[in-house]
Write a protein that holds these residues in place. Structure first.
Motif, PDB file in Angstrom:
ATOM      1  N   GLY A  39      30.237  -6.610   4.846  1.00 42.13           N
ATOM      2  CA  GLY A  39      29.203  -7.442   5.449  1.00 42.13           C
ATOM      3  C   GLY A  39      29.744  -8.646   6.193  1.00 42.13           C
ATOM      4  O   GLY A  39      29.040  -9.259   6.989  1.00 42.13           O
ATOM      5  N   TRP A  61      18.785  -9.779  -2.342  1.00 37.59           N
ATOM      6  CA  TRP A  61      19.354  -9.100  -1.171  1.00 37.59           C
ATOM      7  C   TRP A  61      18.470  -9.187   0.073  1.00 37.59           C
ATOM      8  O   TRP A  61      18.814  -8.649   1.123  1.00 37.59           O
ATOM      9  N   PHE A 121      29.092  -5.276  11.233  1.00 37.33           N
ATOM     10  CA  PHE A 121      28.482  -4.685  10.042  1.00 37.33           C
ATOM     11  C   PHE A 121      27.088  -4.125  10.313  1.00 37.33           C
ATOM     12  O   PHE A 121      26.759  -3.022   9.894  1.00 37.33           O
ATOM     13  N   TYR A 122      26.250  -4.859  11.020  1.00 35.05           N
ATOM     14  CA  TYR A 122      24.872  -4.423  11.251  1.00 35.05           C
ATOM     15  C   TYR A 122      24.743  -3.462  12.421  1.00 35.05           C
ATOM     16  O   TYR A 122      23.663  -2.969  12.691  1.00 35.05           O
ATOM     17  N   GLY A 148      25.983  -6.815   1.079  1.00 37.39           N
ATOM     18  CA  GLY A 148      27.300  -7.069   1.644  1.00 37.39           C
ATOM     19  C   GLY A 148      28.150  -5.826   1.798  1.00 37.39           C
ATOM     20  O   GLY A 148      29.185  -5.851   2.459  1.00 37.39           O
ATOM     21  N   TYR A 149      27.719  -4.729   1.180  1.00 33.07           N
ATOM     22  CA  TYR A 149      28.445  -3.459   1.292  1.00 33.07           C
ATOM     23  C   TYR A 149      27.655  -2.428   2.079  1.00 33.07           C
ATOM     24  O   TYR A 149      28.222  -1.530   2.678  1.00 33.07           O
ATOM     25  N   LYS A 152      34.301  -8.505   2.229  1.00 37.28           N
ATOM     26  CA  LYS A 152      33.251  -7.494   2.128  1.00 37.28           C
ATOM     27  C   LYS A 152      32.997  -6.900   3.509  1.00 37.28           C
ATOM     28  O   LYS A 152      33.138  -7.595   4.520  1.00 37.28           O
ATOM     29  N   THR A 205      20.361  -6.284   1.828  1.00 36.20           N
ATOM     30  CA  THR A 205      21.806  -6.128   1.999  1.00 36.20           C
ATOM     31  C   THR A 205      22.551  -6.766   0.837  1.00 36.20           C
ATOM     32  O   THR A 205      22.208  -7.865   0.405  1.00 36.20           O
ATOM     33  N   TRP A 208      23.278  -1.806   3.813  1.00 36.62           N
ATOM     34  CA  TRP A 208      21.987  -2.420   4.079  1.00 36.62           C
ATOM     35  C   TRP A 208      20.992  -1.367   4.497  1.00 36.62           C
ATOM     36  O   TRP A 208      21.365  -0.270   4.933  1.00 36.62           O
TER      37      TRP A 208
END
Length: 165
Positions: free
Chosen positions: A4, A51, A9-10, A66-67, A2, A64, A69
């Motif tokens: 995430g 989430w 990712f963040y 995982g895809y 994923k 979030t 957020w």
């Protein structure tokens, strides 16, 4: 894998024309609102609860999957204790949280607000959870004393501390 799971990712920018800020609010009773309207689709509301997380860098509440957020705001706590399951005649008790997880109840993590609402430290002490009315009533078999409020699970008893605001 994923998105995430990627270490950045963040840190990635949001999709073009969008923002990571949102108007999603979680109220005191554990209900989600978006743009002032209640999120009333049961499966979506259940997913939103699952989430909930904290941004790993700034500590703000996020949703979030995982895809993607986004940030959201909780009026009080990010989690709600939906009910208390007492087992083995009070030797063990579990808190069932709004995200579907269960945690063993340790009476030493409980506190009570000035208006009589019970709270617990959950998620290894990292978060607060507000008890729903139903969950608070579920503490009755564990209540040793009402004044001061003392809860016992197994061999562990604790007086509910006053919740700091």
């Amino acid at each position: 894998m994923k998105p995430g799971d990627h270490p950045d990712f963040y840190r990635l920018a949001p999709p073009p024309g969008t923002s990571r800020e949102s108007t999603i609010v979680l109220d005191r009773e554990g209900r989600f609102w978006h743009d002032g309207a209640r999120v009333d689709h049961p499966a979506l509301e259940e997913a939103l609860h699952r989430w909930i997380a904290r941004h790993p860098e700034d500590g703000r509440l996020i949703l979030t999957n995982g895809y993607d957020w986004c940030y959201f705001r909780a009026e009080e706590t990010p989690f709600v204790v939906r009910f208390v399951r007492v087992e083995d005649e009070g030797q063990r008790a579990l808190l069932v949280l709004s995200d579907g997880t269960e945690e063993r109840l340790d009476p030493r993590v409980l506190s009570v607000s000035s208006d009589g609402v019970v709270f617990a430290r959950v998620k290894a002490g990292a978060e607060d959870a507000r008890f729903s009315r139903h969950a608070q009533a579920g503490l009755a078999p564990l209540l040793v004393s009402a004044e001061p409020p003392i809860v016992r699970v197994g061999d562990v008893s604790a007086e509910l501390s006053e919740r700091a605001v």
